[in-house]
Design an enzyme around this catalytic site. Structure first.
Site, PDB file in Angstrom:
ATOM      1  N   ALA A  61       0.802  -1.235   0.000  1.00 32.76           N
ATOM      2  CA  ALA A  61       0.000   0.000   0.000  1.00 32.76           C
ATOM      3  C   ALA A  61       0.837   1.289   0.000  1.00 32.76           C
ATOM      4  O   ALA A  61       0.671   2.139  -0.892  1.00 32.76           O
ATOM      5  CB  ALA A  61      -0.965  -0.036   1.183  1.00 32.76           C
TER       6      ALA A  61
ATOM      7  N   ASP B  13      -3.909  -2.445   3.956  1.00 35.22           N
ATOM      8  CA  ASP B  13      -4.091  -1.685   2.717  1.00 35.22           C
ATOM      9  C   ASP B  13      -5.093  -0.570   2.892  1.00 35.22           C
ATOM     10  O   ASP B  13      -5.110   0.400   2.134  1.00 35.22           O
ATOM     11  CB  ASP B  13      -4.550  -2.621   1.592  1.00 35.22           C
TER      12      ASP B  13
ATOM     13  N   ASN C 224      -6.639  -6.123   4.321  1.00 33.13           N
ATOM     14  CA  ASN C 224      -5.245  -6.506   4.078  1.00 33.13           C
ATOM     15  C   ASN C 224      -5.225  -7.770   3.220  1.00 33.13           C
ATOM     16  O   ASN C 224      -6.275  -8.313   2.849  1.00 33.13           O
ATOM     17  CB  ASN C 224      -4.510  -6.712   5.408  1.00 33.13           C
TER      18      ASN C 224
HETATM   19  O1  MRU Z   1      -1.110  -7.261  -3.293  1.00 40.79           O
HETATM   20  P1  MRU Z   1      -0.028  -6.595  -2.500  1.00 40.79           P
HETATM   21  O2  MRU Z   1       1.259  -7.335  -2.474  1.00 40.79           O
HETATM   22  O3  MRU Z   1       0.150  -5.143  -2.909  1.00 40.79           O
HETATM   23  O4  MRU Z   1      -0.589  -6.587  -1.024  1.00 40.79           O
HETATM   24  C1  MRU Z   1       0.167  -6.026   0.012  1.00 40.79           C
HETATM   25  C2  MRU Z   1      -0.418  -6.203   1.348  1.00 40.79           C
HETATM   26  O5  MRU Z   1      -1.502  -6.705   1.516  1.00 40.79           O
HETATM   27  C3  MRU Z   1       0.354  -5.628   2.490  1.00 40.79           C
HETATM   28  O6  MRU Z   1       0.148  -6.383   3.648  1.00 40.79           O
HETATM   29  C4  MRU Z   1      -0.127  -4.201   2.747  1.00 40.79           C
HETATM   30  O7  MRU Z   1      -0.081  -3.439   1.568  1.00 40.79           O
HETATM   31  C5  MRU Z   1       0.644  -3.523   3.796  1.00 40.79           C
HETATM   32  S1  MRU Z   1       2.237  -3.059   3.234  1.00 40.79           S
HETATM   33  C6  MRU Z   1       3.029  -2.108   4.348  1.00 40.79           C
END
Ligand code: MRU
Length: 360
Positions: A63, A251, A261
């Site tokens: 995110a 997220d 998330n």
């Molecule tokens: O699909 P992604 O890899 O972008 O998903 C990321 C996540 O779900 C993380 O846990 C979230 O973005 C937190 S990152 C600090």
């Protein structure tokens, strides 16, 4: 970072910091996370569209990282577009913002960063160059703030970690999901470098394997003890008393405390609750969505082949099978022990504890 950390260790941490994204003289560089852990590929461009595609393909993911990358993509457009008329340059930059808004739907940091940049674009300027200067400055501010927010999350969150803890984390909420340091992994890093002897259990995080590929890579690079499990082992390890805390990223966090998330987070939260293991969420306040209701949140549905294959390579099923591939899930507030932000720790009831952070 903890005050009692020795200067030598501090230097070590800083030298190890992984910068997932960088800006340098009108170009953006990033670590292509799709290639990790096999290859440490750095991609560089001056083309905002290439950054948009990198977000869509998940070369840049997580995110906070996608928010920063989108802001830098607008800065690239401001640098590159040869337009002397302020109004026309403003229109073109708003077009770039709109394109970037369509890259991924769930993480709110993307929309937060683009809203900030768009507000700067829409101000009054006496020249196109003045507009360019302010847009680039805002994107770089978002970039620098991300590093600082993650350091503070680490500092605040590491107080919750005890010597000897085994911390389970899901997906990758590390340096590779932010500009540097990470949120959940920022807490783990800060605790580790302040001298606490901790261990990490990383879930592999099907289908894109961010835990197996990225979290393991980051932690092993720094010598932080980590063991990898498949997603379906979480219940077993908790039932055996092998997990003392869970820390994940987010997220999007809604004001009543719903945590959106990576898919699988909700399952872990239910299991943590059943086994009385504290379930912590670490995220910057840019991940808090003060506007949306839970029913408004769009859960990204990704390419079904991610589920049918291992990393879009080998089919593990009948290639024509119907599949579901939601990329995120929603954990309700009652399962969340605390939310760690750069501004402090929020606990239930989250509507009042998170509201405190809004304009502070
Ligand atoms: O699909 P992604 O890899 O972008 O998903 C990321 C996540 O779900 C993380 O846990 C979230 O973005 C937190 S990152 C600090």
């Amino acid at each position: 970072m903890e005050e009692n950390i020795s200067p030598v260790l501090r230097a070590l941490v800083v030298s190890y910091l992984i910068r997932s994204i960088e800006w340098s003289e009108g170009r953006v560089r990033w670590v292509n996370t799709l290639k990790l852990p096999w290859e440490e590929e750095i991609v560089e461009t001056d083309d905002p569209e290439r950054v948009a595609v990198a977000i869509e393909r998940m070369e840049i993911r997580g995110a906070p990282a996608i928010g920063v990358a989108a802001a830098l993509a607008v800065a690239l457009a401001a640098t590159k577009l040869e337009e002397d008329d302020v109004r026309r340059l403003q229109q073109k930059l708003v077009g770039v913002v709109e394109r970037l808004r369509k890259t991924r739907p769930t993480a709110v940091n993307l929309f937060w960063a683009l809203r900030r940049v768009e507000a700067v674009i829409r101000r009054e300027y006496s020249s196109a160059d003045e507009l360019r200067k302010y847009v680039i400055a805002e994107a770089l501010k978002i970039y620098e703030e991300d590093i600082e927010m993650n350091r503070k999350i680490g500092e605040v969150g590491s107080r919750l970690i005890d010597d000897g803890d085994t911390i389970l984390t899901h997906c990758n909420a590390g340096a590779l999901a932010t500009v540097a340091f990470g949120t959940a992994l920022g807490v783990i890093r800060a605790a580790w470098y302040s001298g606490k002897k901790i261990k990490v259990i990383a879930t592999e995080t099907r289908p894109m394997l961010q835990g197996a590929r990225l979290t393991v890579w980051e932690l092993m690079k720094e010598g932080i003890p980590v063991r990898l499990i498949t997603d379906n082992m979480v219940g077993y390890v908790m039932s055996r008393g092998l997990v003392s805390k869970v820390i994940v990223g987010a997220d999007r966090i809604l004001i009543p405390g719903y945590v959106i998330n990576k898919i699988g987070t909700y399952t872990i939260a239910v299991l943590a609750n059943y086994h009385k293991v504290p379930f912590y969420v670490a995220a910057p306040t840019s991940t808090i969505d003060y506007e949306s209701k839970v029913e408004d949140v769009v859960i990204e549905e990704r390419n079904p082949d991610e589920v049918r294959t291992v990393l879009m390579r080998t089919y593990i099923t009948v290639p024509t099978v119907d599949v579901m591939n939601p990329a995120f899930d929603i954990t309700p507030p009652e399962l969340v022990t605390a939310i760690i932000t750069e501004k402090g720790i929020a606990t239930k009831p989250y509507d009042s504890s998170l509201a405190r952070f809004r304009n502070s």
